[in-house]
Design a protein around this motif. Structure first.
Motif, short mmCIF file in Angstrom:
data_model
loop_
_atom_site.label_atom_id
_atom_site.label_comp_id
_atom_site.label_asym_id
_atom_site.label_seq_id
_atom_site.Cartn_x
_atom_site.Cartn_y
_atom_site.Cartn_z
N ARG A 139 29.64 15.04 18.51
CA ARG A 139 28.32 14.89 19.12
C ARG A 139 27.27 15.68 18.34
O ARG A 139 27.51 16.78 17.87
N ALA A 140 26.09 15.09 18.22
CA ALA A 140 24.98 15.82 17.65
C ALA A 140 24.54 16.93 18.61
O ALA A 140 24.75 16.84 19.83
N VAL A 141 23.94 17.97 18.05
CA VAL A 141 23.60 19.16 18.83
C VAL A 141 22.09 19.38 18.79
O VAL A 141 21.48 19.36 17.72
N VAL A 142 21.51 19.62 19.95
CA VAL A 142 20.11 20.00 20.04
C VAL A 142 20.02 21.49 19.75
O VAL A 142 20.56 22.31 20.49
N GLU A 143 19.34 21.85 18.67
CA GLU A 143 19.30 23.25 18.25
C GLU A 143 18.04 23.99 18.68
O GLU A 143 18.07 25.20 18.90
N ALA A 144 16.92 23.30 18.77
CA ALA A 144 15.67 23.98 19.12
C ALA A 144 14.67 22.97 19.66
O ALA A 144 14.60 21.83 19.20
N ILE A 145 13.91 23.41 20.67
CA ILE A 145 12.84 22.60 21.25
C ILE A 145 11.59 23.47 21.30
O ILE A 145 11.62 24.59 21.80
N GLN A 146 10.51 22.94 20.76
CA GLN A 146 9.24 23.65 20.78
C GLN A 146 8.21 22.83 21.55
O GLN A 146 7.73 21.80 21.07
N PRO A 147 7.83 23.27 22.76
CA PRO A 147 6.83 22.52 23.54
C PRO A 147 5.46 22.52 22.84
O PRO A 147 5.06 23.51 22.22
N LEU A 148 4.77 21.39 22.95
CA LEU A 148 3.41 21.27 22.42
C LEU A 148 2.48 20.89 23.57
O LEU A 148 2.76 21.21 24.72
N GLU A 149 1.40 20.18 23.28
CA GLU A 149 0.43 19.85 24.32
C GLU A 149 0.91 18.69 25.18
O GLU A 149 1.85 17.96 24.81
N SER A 150 0.26 18.49 26.32
CA SER A 150 0.47 17.32 27.17
C SER A 150 -0.80 16.49 27.18
O SER A 150 -1.91 17.00 27.03
N VAL A 151 -0.64 15.16 27.36
CA VAL A 151 -1.78 14.25 27.40
C VAL A 151 -1.65 13.34 28.61
O VAL A 151 -0.55 13.18 29.18
N ASP A 152 -2.76 12.74 29.00
CA ASP A 152 -2.77 11.90 30.20
C ASP A 152 -2.31 10.47 29.94
O ASP A 152 -1.79 9.81 30.84
N GLU A 153 -2.51 9.99 28.71
CA GLU A 153 -2.17 8.61 28.38
C GLU A 153 -1.11 8.58 27.28
O GLU A 153 -1.13 9.42 26.38
N PRO A 154 -0.18 7.63 27.35
CA PRO A 154 0.87 7.57 26.33
C PRO A 154 0.34 7.07 24.99
O PRO A 154 -0.63 6.30 24.94
N ALA A 155 0.97 7.50 23.92
CA ALA A 155 0.57 7.05 22.58
C ALA A 155 0.90 5.57 22.39
O ALA A 155 0.16 4.86 21.71
N LEU A 156 1.99 5.11 22.99
CA LEU A 156 2.45 3.74 22.82
C LEU A 156 2.91 3.19 24.16
O LEU A 156 3.37 3.94 25.04
N PRO A 157 2.84 1.86 24.36
CA PRO A 157 3.34 1.28 25.62
C PRO A 157 4.86 1.37 25.71
O PRO A 157 5.55 1.46 24.69
N ASN A 158 5.36 1.33 26.95
CA ASN A 158 6.80 1.48 27.15
C ASN A 158 7.19 0.71 28.41
O ASN A 158 6.95 1.17 29.54
N ALA A 159 7.81 -0.46 28.24
CA ALA A 159 8.17 -1.30 29.38
C ALA A 159 9.25 -0.65 30.23
O ALA A 159 9.27 -0.83 31.46
N TRP A 160 10.16 0.10 29.62
CA TRP A 160 11.25 0.75 30.36
C TRP A 160 10.68 1.73 31.39
O TRP A 160 11.08 1.74 32.55
N LEU A 161 9.72 2.53 30.96
CA LEU A 161 9.10 3.49 31.88
C LEU A 161 8.26 2.77 32.92
O LEU A 161 8.20 3.18 34.09
N GLN A 162 7.60 1.67 32.52
CA GLN A 162 6.79 0.92 33.48
C GLN A 162 7.66 0.32 34.58
O GLN A 162 7.29 0.33 35.76
#
Length: 421
Positions: A48-71
């Motif tokens: 299995r691949a391993v997640v080594e580090a996560i760095q939070p950045l900003e949040s936005v109100d609108e998505p960059a791209l559409p996503n039918a799965w989330l809709q």
């Protein structure tokens, strides 16, 4: 200890970044959206691949791209952006460049959990890097072949792009050789056209190159565009080699990793890697592949030159991106290996863009290509080449171009003609 390839991504999602990172790691290694029969703890530990580090950045109100799965799920923002580094076991991939690319840049882009994803960087361990081809020539080899021991290597692109016969092309190459260029390349849209097939164009052009070399001792490197299916590329590379050529050009994105690897292993010629089409992978800042990761993959295929566009040029990239791309070409993929490739600057380049290039890069181990900047000079191609050399001499001496132009008429003419456009 398991050897791992590390990839860093920029991701946007309305979901928990830690969860999404684990989904990414599972999708690109041994997992799927749910645990399946045979996916034992021992297998997961090994593969299995391993997640080594996560760095939070900003949040936005609108998505960059559409996503039918989330809709479909009714999931809304805010949309969190973060960087994540994921490590993939080498054993999952082996010495297999297409599968490496599919692993670090495959189905991740289609995941329902993300509204944008961009592969930014890729790191490979030294032992894994050594399994793949290195540049056959790179910077020192290209200097040796062109005879340019110091200073920038100056090149041009054959224009018109298409339409010239083999004889017309050879005549233009002869004029450009006489004008003093170090490098000439085909345009990416001119490979093996009916009006000037490589079977005719290569012998005609190389006759002009050899004649110039016999007169002056100077070998001008010509990058023939041999982009095609693999067998045809191999035949055309052999023709270039037989005729005394030193370089071929490949449209990397359309020929593919396997074809370029095969070409690298079958020809001693320098491989000029043209990235046309890369904008489709990179222009959206939250989607696709950043140049650092992109060039790392192609360097594993063994290319010698990589296009980085040009400073103050005609394309969409800002100067910072061009500079970062060039620096990526200079940086070894692993600290113990000298596998730098020659960055090729092009797109709207002329004498007036030399100062910005020198100031930003601080070295002249580069290929500076000017199509119109040479061929459209009001006093002819030789004056265009002279204006470039005068500009590079000036910046290396710390002299403004306007001051240098007082005793350099070709540079002065270029500043008047191109500077007003």
């Amino acid at each position: 200890m398991t050897e791992r390839i590390r990839a860093t991504y920029l991701v946007e999602t309305p979901l928990d970044p830690a969860h999404v990172s684990e989904v990414m790691a599972g999708e690109q290694s041994c997992g799927t959206f749910t645990r399946v029969e045979g996916e034992t703890d021992a297998l997961r530990e090994r593969a299995r691949a391993v997640v080594e580090a996560i760095q939070p950045l900003e949040s936005v109100d609108e998505p960059a791209l559409p996503n039918a799965w989330l809709q479909r799920k009714g999931t809304k923002g805010p949309y969190r952006r973060f960087q994540v580094r994921i490590a993939y076991p080498v054993e999952n991939i082996g010495t297999n460049l297409p599968t490496l690319a599919a692993t670090v840049a495959g189905n991740l882009y289609d995941l329902g959990e993300v509204t944008s994803l961009r592969l930014e960087r890729m790191e490979v361990p030294a032992a894994y890097r050594s399994r793949f081809d290195q540049p056959a020539h790179g910077i020192p080899g290209t200097r040796r072949l062109t005879g340019v021991t110091q200073g920038a290597m100056l090149g041009t692109i054959l224009k018109p792009n298409v339409g010239m016969s083999a004889g017309d092309t050879a005549a233009l190459v002869a004029r450009l050789c006489a004008a003093g260029v170090d490098f000439i390349k085909d345009d990416e849209v001119c490979a093996n056209p009916d009006h000037a097939p490589l079977s005719e164009r290569v012998p005609a052009v190389m006759a002009a190159v050899r004649a110039h070399q016999e007169r002056t001792g100077k070998h001008v490197m010509v990058a023939f565009n041999i982009s095609d299916e693999t067998d045809a590329m191999l035949r055309h590379a052999e023709l270039v080699q037989r005729e005394g050529g030193s370089c071929v050009m490949v449209s990397l994105n359309w020929c593919g990793f396997s074809a370029v690897q095969t070409l690298r292993r079958r020809t001693p010629l320098a491989l000029h890697g043209h990235r046309n089409g890369y904008g489709a992978m990179s222009r959206h800042p939250l989607l696709g592949i950043g140049f650092d990761a992109y060039q790392a993959l192609w360097r594993l295929a063994g290319v010698d030159h990589m296009h980085v566009h040009g400073l103050q040029g005609k394309f969409a990239q800002d100067d910072d991106e061009v500079v970062a791309s060039a620096r990526a070409c200079y940086t070894p993929l692993t600290p113990d290996m000298d596998d730098a490739v020659l960055p090729a600057f092009s797109s709207g380049q002329w004498a007036g863009t030399v100062p910005a290039t020198w100031q930003a890069i601080g070295r002249d181990d580069l290929l500076f290509m000017a199509g119109g900047g040479i061929l459209a000079h009001p006093d002819g191609a030789a004056a265009g080449v002279a204006s470039l050399r005068q500009a590079w001499t000036a910046v290396r001496a710390g002299m403004p171009l306007e001051d240098a132009a007082r005793s350099a008429p070709e540079l002065a003419a270029a500043l008047r003609f191109f500077g007003g456009k």
